[in-house]
Design an enzyme around this catalytic site. Structure first.
Site, short mmCIF file in Angstrom:
data_model
loop_
_atom_site.label_atom_id
_atom_site.label_comp_id
_atom_site.label_asym_id
_atom_site.label_seq_id
_atom_site.Cartn_x
_atom_site.Cartn_y
_atom_site.Cartn_z
N ARG A 129 -9.69 8.05 14.51
CA ARG A 129 -8.93 8.73 13.45
C ARG A 129 -9.73 9.83 12.77
O ARG A 129 -10.91 9.65 12.44
CB ARG A 129 -8.51 7.71 12.41
CG ARG A 129 -7.72 8.27 11.25
CD ARG A 129 -7.41 7.15 10.29
NE ARG A 129 -8.64 6.60 9.78
CZ ARG A 129 -9.17 6.90 8.60
NH1 ARG A 129 -8.55 7.74 7.79
NH2 ARG A 129 -10.29 6.35 8.21
N GLY A 155 -9.77 11.32 0.28
CA GLY A 155 -8.61 12.12 -0.10
C GLY A 155 -7.49 12.02 0.92
O GLY A 155 -7.45 11.10 1.74
N SER A 164 -5.12 8.99 7.40
CA SER A 164 -4.39 7.72 7.32
C SER A 164 -3.46 7.66 6.12
O SER A 164 -2.33 7.16 6.23
CB SER A 164 -5.35 6.54 7.27
OG SER A 164 -6.43 6.84 6.44
N GLY A 203 0.84 -1.19 0.00
CA GLY A 203 0.00 0.00 0.00
C GLY A 203 0.88 1.25 0.00
O GLY A 203 2.11 1.17 -0.21
N HIS A 259 -16.81 3.04 9.94
CA HIS A 259 -17.22 4.12 9.04
C HIS A 259 -18.74 4.14 9.01
O HIS A 259 -19.37 3.10 8.89
CB HIS A 259 -16.66 3.89 7.63
CG HIS A 259 -16.75 5.09 6.75
ND1 HIS A 259 -17.95 5.57 6.27
CD2 HIS A 259 -15.79 5.93 6.28
CE1 HIS A 259 -17.72 6.65 5.53
NE2 HIS A 259 -16.41 6.89 5.52
N ARG A 317 -16.62 10.62 13.33
CA ARG A 317 -17.15 9.36 12.81
C ARG A 317 -17.76 8.44 13.85
O ARG A 317 -18.76 7.78 13.59
CB ARG A 317 -16.00 8.57 12.20
CG ARG A 317 -15.88 8.87 10.81
CD ARG A 317 -14.90 8.00 10.19
NE ARG A 317 -14.64 8.69 8.94
CZ ARG A 317 -13.65 8.39 8.14
NH1 ARG A 317 -12.84 7.42 8.45
NH2 ARG A 317 -13.50 9.05 7.04
N ASP A 338 -2.60 -9.31 9.30
CA ASP A 338 -1.43 -10.21 9.20
C ASP A 338 -0.21 -9.67 9.97
O ASP A 338 0.44 -10.41 10.72
CB ASP A 338 -1.01 -10.40 7.74
CG ASP A 338 -2.10 -11.06 6.90
OD1 ASP A 338 -2.94 -11.78 7.46
OD2 ASP A 338 -2.10 -10.84 5.67
N GLU A 386 -14.31 16.92 5.15
CA GLU A 386 -14.81 15.69 5.78
C GLU A 386 -15.04 15.96 7.26
O GLU A 386 -14.64 17.02 7.77
CB GLU A 386 -13.84 14.53 5.56
CG GLU A 386 -13.88 14.01 4.13
CD GLU A 386 -12.99 12.81 3.91
OE1 GLU A 386 -13.51 11.69 3.89
OE2 GLU A 386 -11.78 12.99 3.76
N ALA A 445 1.98 3.08 2.40
CA ALA A 445 3.06 3.05 3.39
C ALA A 445 4.24 2.22 2.87
O ALA A 445 5.40 2.67 2.89
CB ALA A 445 2.55 2.47 4.72
N GLN A 501 -11.32 6.61 -0.58
CA GLN A 501 -12.04 7.43 -1.56
C GLN A 501 -11.80 8.92 -1.34
O GLN A 501 -11.42 9.66 -2.23
CB GLN A 501 -13.55 7.15 -1.46
CG GLN A 501 -13.94 5.76 -1.91
CD GLN A 501 -15.45 5.54 -1.84
OE1 GLN A 501 -16.20 6.38 -1.38
NE2 GLN A 501 -15.88 4.38 -2.31
N HIS A 540 -13.82 -0.13 9.57
CA HIS A 540 -13.15 0.65 8.52
C HIS A 540 -11.65 0.80 8.76
O HIS A 540 -10.86 0.62 7.84
CB HIS A 540 -13.82 2.02 8.47
CG HIS A 540 -13.31 2.92 7.40
ND1 HIS A 540 -13.34 2.59 6.07
CD2 HIS A 540 -12.79 4.20 7.46
CE1 HIS A 540 -12.85 3.60 5.35
NE2 HIS A 540 -12.50 4.57 6.17
N SER A 558 -5.06 0.98 0.94
CA SER A 558 -4.88 2.33 0.37
C SER A 558 -5.68 2.51 -0.91
O SER A 558 -6.26 3.57 -1.15
CB SER A 558 -3.40 2.57 0.01
OG SER A 558 -2.59 2.39 1.12
N LYS A 592 0.96 -10.41 -0.82
CA LYS A 592 0.27 -11.70 -0.97
C LYS A 592 -0.65 -11.69 -2.18
O LYS A 592 -1.17 -12.71 -2.59
CB LYS A 592 -0.48 -12.06 0.31
CG LYS A 592 -1.58 -11.13 0.73
CD LYS A 592 -2.19 -11.61 2.05
CE LYS A 592 -3.28 -10.67 2.55
NZ LYS A 592 -3.87 -11.10 3.81
#
Ligand code: SIN
Length: 519
Positions: A386, A49, A391, A12, A243, A290, A222, A115, A14, A47, A351, A43, A34
């Protein structure tokens, strides 16, 4: 023997960020995924931003918003670092270097959306498919580096450490360090050892251990499970963010209805047509944090006895909905919901994991040579809840930092130590397990987590979850020891462990805070 300077598990934002800065320092980097498709990651599905800079914005305003959303449970040093460095790194890497095509307004300035719980419009976006755009462009960019080796179809099983795995008895008494991972090649069925001077976990979230989630199927915790088994500290595991708005439809699962729709004027309403958020938070209404919105929806669903509420888009007068939200428009259209006219049926779902592997400002875990970034890590930035679109910022900032940090710290793994690590031991008379048993066990975990450790928790429910998961974990451990190893079994073993860690943390925290709510 597969030996690299840096081994990154997960591809992703990160993981790719860490790969980029490590490769820029000339290191040999391996990224294991994987998945067959490298872009497949949490990631990719973001949606809304990524946080940048708004008008009248400053690091201190952003810091305050992050900490307020996080219910004051954040690590202030981490929030301060990300708020002051993050927006400039978005510009340097995503805008200037990689060239992400963020949306612009008529005057050519970056368009900023809103948001929940942000005090200014500061989120840059690529319509409603920001994660997809960042991930695909980033992936194309890192592919140019000859010293980044991208290996798909490999599921990491466990972190190799000197103390756990070396056949040299003395290693048990030495300081532990991560040496690499055992990973299953999903094509050949062979388990291989990958060694590296630094191992970075970037495996994403845990959403798929809950029955309803916005996450892709691979989000099984994982990295958290592997780190836990290796002895690393895991913290804040009770903070699972739900979410508020996932599409409620028989034929489409896991589809997010971005909070930025509410940022642009959409309103939640129950089936009686009541815009109920004004009853729960009269100031912020639909843009309340949230956790509050998710609980409000949960309550409305409980009171009304319906399975869902609606998101009403009829107030979004200034927005060309189909143009601004093409991904959501197209997906909903597939099942006959025209979001330019129809209210969208929505429910909350798991989420984002605010907890994870405890790391410092440089992504270091409690085990030398083991690092964690992105959703698998707990940096303390998110506290107990969060703030939206932080993120991807955290993934970028910590990824870039870790990639740079490790290059100055690499301690080569001695050849003799690598030789002392045995090859993978396959069980005698491996059993081929009935896939139905495995999928049914996963479903039991998902239902247990959703019903007993979900949006509204009670101590009784958590106790029940602990005993059900503990019963199941014995059976799953037996599968793991006797079965022919497969991705499904690896993930199931991780899911039961992480579920148990979340439930125990939730039981241990009697106080409702952020997204951990005890009734
Ligand atoms: C959304 O678009 O609503 C999700 C954004 C986020 O989770 O940060």
């Amino acid at each position: 023997m597969r030996y690299f300077d840096v081994l990154i598990i997960g591809s992703g934002v990160a993981g790719l960020s860490a790969a980029l800065t490590a490769a820029e320092q000339g290191l040999e980097v391996c990224v294991l995924s994987k998945e067959e498709r490298f872009e497949e990651s949490n990631s990719y599905y973001a949606q809304g931003g990524i946080v940048y800079k708004g008008e009248n914005d400053s690091p201190s305003v952003l810091e305050k918003d992050i900490i307020t959303a996080g219910d004051n449970a954040n690590y202030v040093a981490a929030v301060r670092m990300i708020a002051s460095e993050g927006p400039d790194l978005v510009k340097e890497y995503l805008i200037d270097k990689i060239g992400i095509p963020f949306c612009r307004d008529d005057s050519g300035d970056l368009d900023r959306t809103q948001e929940a719980a942000h005090s200014v419009r500061r989120i840059v976006h690529v319509k409603d498919e920001t994660g997809k755009a960042i991930e695909t462009h980033f992936f194309e960019y890192v592919k140019r580096f000859r010293n980044i080796h991208l290996i798909g179809h490999h599921s990491a099983i466990d972190i190799i450490t000197n103390c756990h795995h070396s056949s040299d008895f003395q290693e048990k008494y030495r300081e532990p360090r991560a040496l690499g991972v055992y990973a299953l090649d999903g094509i050949s069925g062979e388990v291989k050892a990958f060694f590296a001077n630094a191992v970075i976990l970037a495996t994403g979230g845990v959403g798929n251990i809950f029955l309803h989630t916005s996450n892709p199927v691979g989000a099984m915790g994982d990295g958290v499970a592997m780190a836990y088994r290796a002895g690393a500290n895991i913290i804040n595991a009770e903070y699972v963010q739900f979410h508020p708005t996932i599409l409620y439809h028989r034929d489409i699962k896991r589809f997010l209805i971005s909070e930025s729709l509410r940022g642009e004027g959409a309103k939640l309403m129950n089936r009686k047509g009541d815009y109920f958020m004004r009853r729960y938070n009269s100031d912020l209404k639909d843009l309340a944090p949230r956790d509050e919105v998710a609980r409000a929806i949960y309550r409305e669903i409980e009171i009304e006895g319906d399975g869902f509420v609606f998101l009403d888009t009829s107030n979004m007068n200034d927005v060309d909905i189909a143009e601004r939200f093409p991904g959501i428009y197209a997906r909903c259209m597939e099942v006959g919901i025209d979001i330019t006219k129809d209210a969208i049926p929505v429910v909350p779902a798991a989420h984002y994991f605010c907890g994870g592997i405890k790391v410092d400002l440089n992504g270091r875990t409690s085990i030398p040579s083991l690092y964690a970034i992105g959703e698998s890590a707990c940096t303390g930035v998110h506290g107990a809840n969060r703030l939206a679109s932080v993120s991807l910022l955290e993934a970028l900032v910590y990824g870039l930092r870790v990639g740079r940090y490790v290059s100055g710290k690499l301690k080569p793994v001695k050849k003799s130590l690598m030789r002392s690590i045995p090859s993978w031991i396959y069980p005698d008379d491996e059993e081929e397990f009935d896939p139905l048993l495995i999928s049914n066990d996963l479903l039991t975990i998902q239902m247990t987590m959703w019903n007993y450790a979900g949006i509204i928790r009670t101590r009784r429910r958590l106790l029940r979850a602990m005993s059900d998961l503990s019963y199941l974990s014995h059976r799953i451990e037996r599968f793991y020891k006797t079965a022919r190893i497969s991705r499904d079994i690896i993930e199931l073993r991780n899911a039961i462990l992480v579920g148990g860690v979340i439930v125990k943390s939730a039981f241990g925290n009697k106080k409702s805070i952020g997204c951990h709510f005890i009734r």
